[in-house]
Structure formats: C-alpha cells, structure tokens
Design a protein around this motif. Sequence first.
Motif, mmCIF file in Angstrom:
data_model
loop_
_atom_site.group_PDB
_atom_site.id
_atom_site.type_symbol
_atom_site.label_atom_id
_atom_site.label_comp_id
_atom_site.label_asym_id
_atom_site.label_seq_id
_atom_site.Cartn_x
_atom_site.Cartn_y
_atom_site.Cartn_z
ATOM 1 N N GLU A 176 0.836 -1.193 0.000
ATOM 2 C CA GLU A 176 0.000 0.000 0.000
ATOM 3 C C GLU A 176 0.879 1.255 0.000
ATOM 4 N N PHE A 177 0.485 2.257 -0.776
ATOM 5 C CA PHE A 177 1.188 3.535 -0.824
ATOM 6 C C PHE A 177 0.702 4.405 0.350
ATOM 7 N N LEU A 178 1.643 4.880 1.146
ATOM 8 C CA LEU A 178 1.289 5.711 2.300
ATOM 9 C C LEU A 178 1.592 7.172 2.002
ATOM 10 N N THR A 179 0.819 8.080 2.569
ATOM 11 C CA THR A 179 1.127 9.501 2.392
ATOM 12 C C THR A 179 1.366 10.153 3.753
ATOM 13 N N GLY A 180 2.184 11.196 3.743
ATOM 14 C CA GLY A 180 2.520 11.923 4.964
ATOM 15 C C GLY A 180 3.942 12.428 4.873
ATOM 16 N N GLU A 181 4.463 12.928 5.991
ATOM 17 C CA GLU A 181 5.857 13.365 6.067
ATOM 18 C C GLU A 181 6.726 12.156 6.388
ATOM 19 N N GLU A 182 7.864 12.065 5.709
ATOM 20 C CA GLU A 182 8.804 10.988 6.030
ATOM 21 C C GLU A 182 9.812 11.472 7.056
ATOM 22 N N VAL A 183 10.102 10.632 8.034
ATOM 23 C CA VAL A 183 11.084 10.975 9.065
ATOM 24 C C VAL A 183 12.028 9.794 9.275
ATOM 25 N N SER A 184 13.311 10.090 9.384
ATOM 26 C CA SER A 184 14.284 9.053 9.721
ATOM 27 C C SER A 184 14.492 9.085 11.231
ATOM 28 N N PHE A 185 14.087 8.022 11.898
ATOM 29 C CA PHE A 185 14.213 7.949 13.358
ATOM 30 C C PHE A 185 15.271 6.898 13.671
ATOM 31 N N ILE A 186 16.388 7.348 14.231
ATOM 32 C CA ILE A 186 17.520 6.444 14.471
ATOM 33 C C ILE A 186 17.805 6.377 15.969
ATOM 34 N N ALA A 187 17.947 5.163 16.478
ATOM 35 C CA ALA A 187 18.239 4.996 17.907
ATOM 36 C C ALA A 187 19.443 4.073 18.071
ATOM 37 N N LEU A 188 20.303 4.445 19.020
ATOM 38 C CA LEU A 188 21.426 3.581 19.394
ATOM 39 C C LEU A 188 20.905 2.598 20.440
ATOM 40 N N CYS A 189 21.180 1.309 20.257
ATOM 41 C CA CYS A 189 20.587 0.276 21.114
ATOM 42 C C CYS A 189 21.668 -0.658 21.640
ATOM 43 N N ASP A 190 21.444 -1.222 22.823
ATOM 44 C CA ASP A 190 22.429 -2.171 23.372
ATOM 45 C C ASP A 190 21.815 -3.541 23.661
ATOM 46 N N GLY A 191 20.691 -3.829 23.015
ATOM 47 C CA GLY A 191 20.039 -5.123 23.247
ATOM 48 C C GLY A 191 18.897 -5.008 24.235
ATOM 49 N N ARG A 192 18.897 -3.890 25.000
ATOM 50 C CA ARG A 192 17.853 -3.694 26.005
ATOM 51 C C ARG A 192 17.492 -2.210 26.083
ATOM 52 N N ASP A 193 18.490 -1.364 26.284
ATOM 53 C CA ASP A 193 18.225 0.067 26.396
ATOM 54 C C ASP A 193 18.409 0.761 25.051
ATOM 55 N N VAL A 194 17.849 1.982 24.979
ATOM 56 C CA VAL A 194 17.749 2.693 23.710
ATOM 57 C C VAL A 194 18.103 4.154 23.932
ATOM 58 N N LEU A 195 18.935 4.715 23.066
ATOM 59 C CA LEU A 195 19.269 6.138 23.134
ATOM 60 C C LEU A 195 18.935 6.765 21.778
ATOM 61 N N PRO A 196 17.770 7.447 21.686
ATOM 62 C CA PRO A 196 17.385 7.985 20.374
ATOM 63 C C PRO A 196 18.283 9.140 19.957
ATOM 64 N N LEU A 197 18.618 9.203 18.668
ATOM 65 C CA LEU A 197 19.308 10.370 18.118
ATOM 66 C C LEU A 197 18.247 11.400 17.749
ATOM 67 N N ALA A 198 18.666 12.607 17.392
ATOM 68 C CA ALA A 198 17.713 13.647 16.983
ATOM 69 C C ALA A 198 17.039 13.204 15.675
ATOM 70 N N PRO A 199 15.802 13.650 15.439
ATOM 71 C CA PRO A 199 15.128 13.260 14.192
ATOM 72 C C PRO A 199 15.751 13.950 12.981
ATOM 73 N N THR A 200 15.687 13.269 11.844
ATOM 74 C CA THR A 200 16.196 13.844 10.591
ATOM 75 C C THR A 200 15.197 13.587 9.478
ATOM 76 N N GLN A 201 15.353 14.350 8.409
ATOM 77 C CA GLN A 201 14.544 14.113 7.221
ATOM 78 C C GLN A 201 15.497 14.024 6.030
ATOM 79 N N ASP A 202 15.326 12.954 5.250
ATOM 80 C CA ASP A 202 16.146 12.702 4.066
ATOM 81 C C ASP A 202 15.382 13.235 2.852
ATOM 82 N N HIS A 203 16.039 13.353 1.723
ATOM 83 C CA HIS A 203 15.396 13.754 0.459
ATOM 84 C C HIS A 203 15.811 12.702 -0.563
#
Length: 415
Positions: A176-203
């Motif tokens: 299915e084709f989705l519409t909306g804003e695209e966001v790259s959400f990247i998180a550093l992970c250690d198998g249990r805990d998570v440290l999100p990086l700042a959000p980015t947008q690619d082109h």
Amino acid sequence: MKILVIGGGGREHALAWKLAQSPGHSVFAAPGNPGIAKIGTCVPLRDGSPEGFLSLAEDIGAELTVVGPEAPLVAGVVDAFRARGRKIVGPDRAAAQLEGSKVFAKNFLLKSSIPTAEYVVVDNEADARRALDRFGFPVVLKADGLAAGKGVVVAHDRAEAEAALATLHGRLVIEEFLTGEEVSFIALCDGRDVLPLAPTQDHKAVFDGDAGPNTGGMGAYSDAAILTAAESREILDRVIYPTVEATGFTGFLYAGMMMTAAGPKVLEFNVRLGDPETQPLMHRMASDFVPALLAAAEGQLGSATLEWRAGPSVCVVLASGGYPGTYEVGRPIAGLDAAEALGATVFHAGTRQGRQGIETAGGRVLGVTAGADSLEDAIGCAYRAVREIRFEGMHYRGDIGRKGLERYNKKNVGT
Ligand code: AMP
Ligand code: GLY
C-alpha cells in the motif's frame, strides 16, 4: 583509545570527524576516503569479509569498531568480532535481516503488531499482477534483498508497475502507498536500552520537489522541530522498544517512518546510521559521542545521554552527472577550501586523490553541511558554500530543508 570506522562514504567521514574531536582517541577508517585521511588514518581493505575486518581491527589494536554500511553487518561482521571478544557497534547477522530482507522485516512487523503499510509477498509475475489489482495505484514494489537504495519503485499507474516488474527480479513485497511526512528515526541500542538520536529528514528523490527516481539520499537536515515530543514517544513505544525487545537489537536501529493521518507507520528498517542523515546529525551533536558508543558496545547504554545544539543542521549532497543512473568518475573538484571558508563542513563521499588534487570517484560525491540558529540560515549557509564548489556534471537539489520551512511556517513554529 583506537577507534576503527568501517566504510568510506559521507556517513563515515561525518562519524570519523565527530570521533576525532573526542579527546584522547585516534580514528582509523577502512577503507576511508580523502576527507577522512585529513583527520585520521585510512587503512586499505584487504577483503570485505567479516574475518578481513576482524584481522584489520586486531592489527590496528582497535578497542572499539563502528560499522557504517549494511553489507558487512548482513555478512556477520559483528558476530565475528564478538566471538573474539572485540567491541563493536552494530547488530548481529540475525538482526541485520531487518534490513537485509524486506520480506523478513515486513513479516516481523506484522507478527509484532508494529504499524506498517498493508502488503503481500509475491514470488512470480502472475501473483504480482494479482496483487496490483488488489492495491490499485499508486502502489509500491520492493525487491526482497539489499539493493543500495534502488530496489524500491513507487508505481503511479499500471505502465509504471509493468516497467518495475521488468526490472525487479525474484521475491517482491508489494504494498500500500502511504502519504505523509517521512522521518528518519535512528536509535542507538544495546540489546535492552535505547538512546534515540535527533530526528532527521532525508530527500530521496533525485530532483527538486521530490521528482524523479529514488537515490541513496540527495540531502538531509536535522531539527528538533521535525517531531513533537509526543510523536517521538509514540515511535519509541510502538516501534523501537518492541523491536529491540523481540530481537535483542544492538547498534543503530533506523526506522524509516511515514507520519500518516492514522499515526506513524514503518516504511523500512535499516540496521545502521543513514547516509546522508549522519552528516547533519554529527554536525549537530553537542556531546562527545565516544562514551555512548562504548556504552552501547558494552551493553551499558542505560545511563548514557546525548546533547544536541538547538539550531538545525543541513546537508546538501553534490552528485555526479547521471547519478542515480550511470555516471563518470575522475572529474577534478574545485572550491573545497572556499566552501569551508564560508563556515560549512564538506564531508567527502565518492572522492579520491588524483594527480591534480581531489577528484570524483562515486555517484554521491560530497555532502556540504552547515548549521545555524534557524533552519532558514542553515539552508542559506549550506547553499552559499555549495556554490563555491565545481566539478563537471555536478548536480544537486536546490530545496533541501525547504519542506521543513514550509511546515514550520504553517505551524507558526518559532513565532
Ligand atoms: P524504502 O527503501 O523501503 O524506505 O523505500 C524507499 C523510499 O520509497 C522511501 O523512503 C519512501 O519515500 C518510498 N516508499 C517506500 N515505501 C512506501 C510506501 N508504502 N508508501 C509510500 N512511499 C513509500
Ligand atoms: N538515507 C537513507 C539511507 O541511509 O538508507
């Protein structure tokens, strides 16, 4: 400490640039590039196998290794390092399947009740045609395996879908084709805990206004205003944590999100930092990155934090003529120093040292990156620097970050 970065593109230059600012550490890159060579030591690749990287890390005495591209991860470089007790940031081979196979990723999302586009998996053209009838147009066709950003086609009508079927072979996901804003959400992970990086947008599309075929990414920006705190929370709770819990994910989990009217949905997973998202991310990161990376490699991410500069950073990619199709290399590049004199940081991607100086060596050649207090000023600074750089056939998008500006103006953010 000696830190080894695996890879040699714009993402790896940005990462090496950030790590080289951390006191008391020295940075190595395999194979690196001429930009990295100015701030660290580039070591040639013996071979791109997990064992090849391991023996390189052992020879260097690297106490920490960070993997840039997906191919070594899918091949099992993290498993090879861990088997020898060597610290590395990345997912093991099993978790890397989240990027290595679209079918694996979609089935995982469905099984885990993580929101994503409706889809079917097809193994032959007859089934593909039946799926096209079911979804209508536009529709999205995705090759199952790694395709360097070129395995996805958005078909707007049947003719485009037929053309895609002629080029995409083997197992496909049709969705299915989705519409909306695209966001790259990247998180550093250690198998249990998570440290999100700042959000980015690619082109991703090659031309202004998102026209033309998809590329690896023609530019990106990072700005806190890309997501509200509630949206970030929702992505963490509905996507990132369930994935880490189910897979024991370690390394960078990159969720390509579509912010639809029905909430955030996953477009794709990558199991590494984005390129070019990493360029504005490293540029904007105020903290030393080494403690967080080390904590992730040691399974001790729990207390790690990251600070970001308040203002946005923008990266404009300069590409070779013809990219994302065929292009020529070996074109001399002028104006690199003049661009940096204007306050930008120029990350090298596809460059090499030629007899006359730096020349082109890839499709995406440079990532011109700048930050400022406002998105408008960051965009202005990046493009002033871009205009100093020249090589034959060079092309770039003129609207990196513009959609963000329009969105904020609508929301009256910052007024
Ligand atoms: P992917 O590699 O799966 O992220 O796909 C590459 C690009 O294709 C994405 O960044 C989107 O711009 C677009 N895309 C992928 N899947 C969809 C979808 N279901 N709906 C709309 N656009 C999509
Ligand atoms: N910029 C998209 C990616 O790294 O896959």
